[in-house]
Design an enzyme around this catalytic site. Sequence first.
Site, PDB file in Angstrom:
ATOM      1  N   ASP A 110       0.836  -1.189   0.000  1.00 33.94           N
ATOM      2  CA  ASP A 110       0.000   0.000   0.000  1.00 33.94           C
ATOM      3  C   ASP A 110       0.886   1.261   0.000  1.00 33.94           C
ATOM      4  OD1 ASP A 110      -3.061   0.774   0.439  1.00 33.94           O
ATOM      5  OD2 ASP A 110      -1.896   2.072   1.764  1.00 33.94           O
ATOM      6  N   TRP A 111       0.630   2.226   0.881  1.00 34.28           N
ATOM      7  CA  TRP A 111       1.451   3.436   0.922  1.00 34.28           C
ATOM      8  C   TRP A 111       2.907   3.145   1.256  1.00 34.28           C
ATOM      9  CZ3 TRP A 111       1.676   8.348  -0.477  1.00 34.28           C
ATOM     10  CH2 TRP A 111       0.504   8.962  -0.924  1.00 34.28           C
ATOM     11  N   TRP A 162     -12.403   3.485  -3.392  1.00 34.45           N
ATOM     12  CA  TRP A 162     -11.889   3.589  -2.023  1.00 34.45           C
ATOM     13  C   TRP A 162     -11.750   5.052  -1.607  1.00 34.45           C
ATOM     14  CZ3 TRP A 162     -10.704   2.107   2.684  1.00 34.45           C
ATOM     15  CH2 TRP A 162      -9.637   2.691   3.360  1.00 34.45           C
ATOM     16  N   ASP A 189      -7.814  -8.569  -3.595  1.00 33.23           N
ATOM     17  CA  ASP A 189      -7.742  -7.122  -3.417  1.00 33.23           C
ATOM     18  C   ASP A 189      -8.503  -6.412  -4.538  1.00 33.23           C
ATOM     19  OD1 ASP A 189      -7.093  -4.488  -3.000  1.00 33.23           O
ATOM     20  OD2 ASP A 189      -4.919  -4.790  -2.994  1.00 33.23           O
ATOM     21  N   HIS A 199      -6.332  -7.180   0.256  1.00 32.61           N
ATOM     22  CA  HIS A 199      -5.427  -6.041   0.166  1.00 32.61           C
ATOM     23  C   HIS A 199      -4.324  -6.112   1.209  1.00 32.61           C
ATOM     24  CE1 HIS A 199      -4.114  -1.958  -0.612  1.00 32.61           C
ATOM     25  NE2 HIS A 199      -4.304  -1.634   0.652  1.00 32.61           N
TER      26      HIS A 199
END
Length: 451
Positions: free
Chosen positions: A276-277, A317, A403, A432
């Site tokens: 993710d980030w 999202w 995901d 995810h």
Amino acid sequence: MREALAQARLAAAAGEVPVGAVVVHGDAIVGRGHNAPVTQHDPTAHAEIRALREAAQALGNYRLDGCELFVTLEPCAMCTGAMLHARLARVVYAAPDPKTGAAGSVLDLFAQARLNHQTRVAGGVLADECGALLSEFFRARRQETRMNAQPLREDALRTPEDRFAGLPDYPWPAHYVNDLPALAGLRMHYLDEGPRDAPLTWLCLHGNPSWSYVYRRMIPVFLQAGGRVVAPDLVGFGRSDKPKRATAHGFEWHRQVLLEFVERLDLADIVLVVQDWGGLLGLTLPMEAPERYRGLLVMNTTLGTGDAPLSPGFLAWREMCAKNPDFDVARLFARGNPHLTPQECAAYNAPFPDSGHRAALRAFPAMVPDAPDAPGAAISRQARDFLARQWQGRSLMAIGAQDPVLGVPVMEALRAQIRGCPEAMVLPQAGHFVQEHGEAIAHRAVGYFRP
């Protein structure tokens, strides 16, 4: 004594006071030990006691006649009593202990003529080297204490510590840094486990809205393989300070904090573990100091280059976060990871007791670069070019197939941009937050990146 010093370094790596001891019989070491009272919850688990126990088992006798013990610090009264009871022939220590030493510094139990056994004592062997290890340990501890006492900035919040008490499968002590220039007095939390001179350092970067807790299934595997694990909480997440305003967060700023963090800890032989980030930011780091990085472990993430449309899943999202800024983080994890217990899901809510602590959760969805001139887009394009043309390390990709945001199509496109990245490891049951199925990934990574 050098063998005892090696034991002391094991204690330091485990966060214990660095004291080590060995018991010698003839020309052979028959017992080794390093301090472990904190990790073993045992006030008697001093280095000398543990070495004596191992020696007694090796020789089949609690009397250690003719044996000698070498220890890096003058023994305390407890350990001195055990040595006399074991009837050691000689005790050799390195550095004196002016606070609790029982071989002459505070008292001298070995000089008591009324005792029924006399043990010879010698001190000062490798005293400078052993003393330096102790001094560095206590210097670092004092620095950490000062950081833990760091006043909170007026424009930030700090999650109460009791919110993190008793979280399932998250036993590691907290570390903090607040002297990075980019932090400007904010306090950032990180985990730091395993030996500092490990052959690999696994730098684990989380995403939104998770924190270092998400790596709890992978960390033990990395540690068991002899690695060091460093897992920071991004500012605004986990145990790190949380700016009150969403506008305090920005792509370049968070990236700069991570760059300074890697420099501050002087990390080397890094396997960068991202999701993710953690990937949006983390994949831009290696090009700044390629010599520090050995590998990439990439999970359900992307590069925010701004020159390609964002996936429909991500746009959905982002819209959800905008319409429901106080969404239940625990419920989010429970929906995507039905195997989690209620206690594990609740742990993800721990850093965010109210909406005031959630500025980062509101800020991060809008921070993903969605245009060529968006903040972070140019840096991400540079990282894409570096990874495609200049990256020299090994790469491994793991994909949570369920995901809806950063699933197989997005990840396969990213894999094509990373030089030498082999076919991905696909986990059909994972979503995810693929780290929640991370044991298998970690075991695969340990073998793949083994030096």
